[in-house]
Design a protein around this motif. Structure first.
Motif, short mmCIF file in Angstrom:
data_model
loop_
_atom_site.label_atom_id
_atom_site.label_comp_id
_atom_site.label_asym_id
_atom_site.label_seq_id
_atom_site.Cartn_x
_atom_site.Cartn_y
_atom_site.Cartn_z
N GLU A 169 -1.55 -5.29 -13.56
CA GLU A 169 -2.31 -6.65 -13.38
C GLU A 169 -1.66 -7.16 -12.19
O GLU A 169 -2.34 -7.95 -11.28
N ALA A 170 -0.33 -7.30 -11.93
CA ALA A 170 0.42 -7.81 -10.70
C ALA A 170 -0.04 -7.22 -9.46
O ALA A 170 -0.28 -7.92 -8.37
N LEU A 171 -0.38 -5.94 -9.57
CA LEU A 171 -0.76 -5.37 -8.37
C LEU A 171 -2.19 -5.60 -7.90
O LEU A 171 -2.67 -5.62 -7.03
N ALA A 172 -2.86 -5.57 -9.43
CA ALA A 172 -4.38 -5.93 -9.08
C ALA A 172 -4.69 -7.38 -8.36
O ALA A 172 -5.59 -7.39 -7.58
N GLU A 173 -3.87 -8.13 -8.92
CA GLU A 173 -3.75 -9.70 -8.50
C GLU A 173 -3.71 -9.64 -6.98
O GLU A 173 -4.39 -10.37 -6.16
N LEU A 174 -2.67 -8.88 -6.51
CA LEU A 174 -2.45 -8.89 -4.92
C LEU A 174 -3.55 -7.74 -4.13
O LEU A 174 -3.56 -7.90 -2.87
N ASP A 175 -4.52 -7.09 -4.85
CA ASP A 175 -5.69 -6.25 -4.52
C ASP A 175 -4.99 -5.42 -3.53
O ASP A 175 -5.54 -5.21 -2.51
N VAL A 176 -3.77 -4.66 -3.98
CA VAL A 176 -3.50 -3.36 -2.85
C VAL A 176 -3.91 -2.24 -3.12
O VAL A 176 -3.73 -1.93 -4.67
N ASP A 177 -4.25 -1.29 -2.45
CA ASP A 177 -4.43 0.16 -2.70
C ASP A 177 -3.10 0.96 -2.40
O ASP A 177 -2.86 2.10 -3.02
N TYR A 178 -2.31 0.42 -1.80
CA TYR A 178 -1.03 1.10 -1.55
C TYR A 178 0.03 0.63 -1.85
O TYR A 178 0.21 -0.74 -1.32
N VAL B 107 7.17 0.87 7.54
CA VAL B 107 6.52 -0.15 8.24
C VAL B 107 5.39 0.13 9.26
O VAL B 107 4.13 -0.47 9.21
N ASN B 108 5.64 1.11 9.99
CA ASN B 108 4.58 1.71 10.72
C ASN B 108 3.33 2.49 10.04
O ASN B 108 2.17 2.46 10.46
N LEU B 109 3.59 3.18 8.95
CA LEU B 109 2.33 3.83 8.12
C LEU B 109 1.75 2.68 7.46
O LEU B 109 0.41 2.47 7.29
N ALA B 110 2.29 1.59 6.87
CA ALA B 110 1.81 0.48 6.15
C ALA B 110 0.76 -0.22 7.29
O ALA B 110 -0.33 -0.61 6.91
N ALA B 111 1.41 -0.39 8.23
CA ALA B 111 0.53 -1.29 9.43
C ALA B 111 -0.64 -0.31 9.68
O ALA B 111 -1.82 -0.94 9.78
N ALA B 112 -0.28 0.75 9.99
CA ALA B 112 -1.61 1.72 10.26
C ALA B 112 -2.69 1.81 9.22
O ALA B 112 -3.96 1.66 9.61
N LEU B 113 -2.10 2.04 7.95
CA LEU B 113 -3.18 1.83 7.03
C LEU B 113 -3.95 0.24 6.92
O LEU B 113 -4.97 0.56 6.81
N ALA B 114 -3.22 -0.43 6.92
CA ALA B 114 -3.75 -1.81 6.79
C ALA B 114 -4.53 -2.29 8.02
O ALA B 114 -5.67 -2.95 7.67
N MET B 115 -4.35 -1.69 9.22
CA MET B 115 -5.28 -1.83 10.46
C MET B 115 -6.61 -1.05 10.41
O MET B 115 -7.20 -1.52 10.83
N HIS B 116 -6.66 -0.14 9.52
CA HIS B 116 -7.71 0.65 9.06
C HIS B 116 -8.46 0.16 7.99
O HIS B 116 -9.04 1.01 6.99
N GLY B 117 -8.19 -0.93 7.12
CA GLY B 117 -9.02 -1.39 6.40
C GLY B 117 -8.47 -1.35 4.85
O GLY B 117 -9.24 -1.75 3.96
N ILE B 118 -7.13 -0.76 4.86
CA ILE B 118 -6.59 -0.49 3.50
C ILE B 118 -5.65 -1.69 3.10
O ILE B 118 -5.00 -2.19 3.99
N ARG B 119 -5.72 -2.26 2.04
CA ARG B 119 -4.84 -3.12 1.77
C ARG B 119 -3.42 -2.71 1.05
O ARG B 119 -3.44 -1.70 0.19
#
Ligand code: ADP
Ligand code: MG
Length: 300
Positions: free
Chosen positions: A146-155, A51-63
């Motif tokens: 397709e499912a992940l592209a729809e959510l537009d996530v990089d990680y 959760v903390n790595l995910a939040a750190a990536l997300a706060m820095h502009g990564i989906r």
């Protein structure tokens, strides 16, 4: 007067990176990365690190998408995502009853962060899956491009339960990379051999691209000699696969989930928050330098 490169200047710089993420964006990966956070030992920091790595990536502009694969639902709680029985969850996704997007909820931690929660129903899945077709590949089949592209996530980060059962096997089949958190304690390396041989088994039979890409040392207590011994043993064995950043033992890290928060929200200036941001940056920089076929790149 210049502070030069004093420890104070270094701390100030690290705090600035947590407090002003907009000015310190992290690079996107060359292609989408799916990491399974696994270690069959309980209490080593899988959920906390996810959760903390995910939040750190997300706060820095990564989906980022977190998949909570532990029936306890601790990752869902920490990310402020509903996980009462009846909530669309990873359980229905694995049964093929609903598409991924229907279970992906927005985390309160960041607009860039999604979470597929785990409800207690998942506790039965370990047994129910046994008799199913493609029982090891249920999660992988749901995580289509397709499912992940729809959510537009990089990680995608998958938080595993503390066992090597079918849920963890599903996570290992669904990912190219494994991130192993290792607690800097006496029995830390015990059981690691078993985890690594399971990873080898999954690689030879079910998922040829699977490899351990990242080791994260957690709950480091600088006052003990033992922590340094574990750290150097892990570095000797895993080389650069082990991140340079080590997560310190910190009360703030353990308090944050009680407020349905990550430590980045709960206490952004704390050592725990800063370390998770540093570790996330190492992960992001590695991802930005991956060659086109990440499964074949075993550079660390
Ligand atoms: P796992 O998911 O591997 O079972 P958790 O992430 O739930 O492990 O961590 C186990 C316990 O240790 C939790 O109570 C958590 O809050 C605490 N914890 C994790 N990392 C730290 C840390 N760096 N400092 C202090 N406590 C921690
Ligand atoms: Mg956990």
């Amino acid at each position: 007067m210049s502070l030069g490169w004093t420890p104070i200047a270094e701390e100030a710089e690290r705090a600035a990176r947590v407090l002003h993420p907009d000015k310190h964006g992290m690079p996107r990966p060359t292609s989408r990365r799916i990491l399974t956070v696994a270690n069959q030992k309980g209490g080593v920091g899988k959920t906390t690190s996810t959760v903390n790595l995910a939040a750190a990536l997300a706060m820095h502009g990564i989906r980022v998408l977190v998949i909570d694969l532990d029936p306890q639902g601790n990752a869902s709680t920490a990310l402020g995502v509903e996980h009462r029985t009846g909530t669309p969850s990873v359980y229905e996704v694995m049964l093929g009853e609903i598409p991924l997007r229907e279970a992906a909820a927005q985390s309160s931690a960041s607009p860039n962060l999604l979470c597929v929660p785990a409800t207690i129903d998942l506790a039965g899945a370990e047994i129910e899956l046994v008799s199913m077709v493609a029982r090891e590949a249920r999660l992988s089949q749901a995580l289509t491009d397709e499912a992940l592209a729809e959510l537009d996530v990089d990680y995608v980060l998958i938080d595993c339960p503390p066992s090597l059962g079918l849920l963890t096997v599903n996570a290992l089949v669904a990912a190219a990379e494994v991130l192993i958190p290792i607690q800097c304690e006496y029995y830390a390396l015990e059981g690691l051999g078993q985890l690594l041989s399971n990873i080898d088994l999954v690689r030879s039979h079910l998922n040829t691209s699977l490899h351990v890409s990242t080791i994260l040392l957690t709950m480091y207590d600088g006052r003990t000699k033992l922590a340094d011994q574990v750290t150097s043993e892990v570095r000797q064995h895993f080389g650069p696969t082990a991140l340079r950043t080590v997560i310190p033992r910190s009360v703030k890290v353990s308090e944050a989930p009680g407020y349905s928060q990550t430590v980045l929200d709960y206490d952004p200036g704390s050592r725990g928050a800063m370390s998770y941001v540093d570790a996330a940056r190492e992960i992001a920089e590695y991802g930005a330098n991956l060659r086109a076929d990440p499964g074949r790149t075993n550079g660390r």
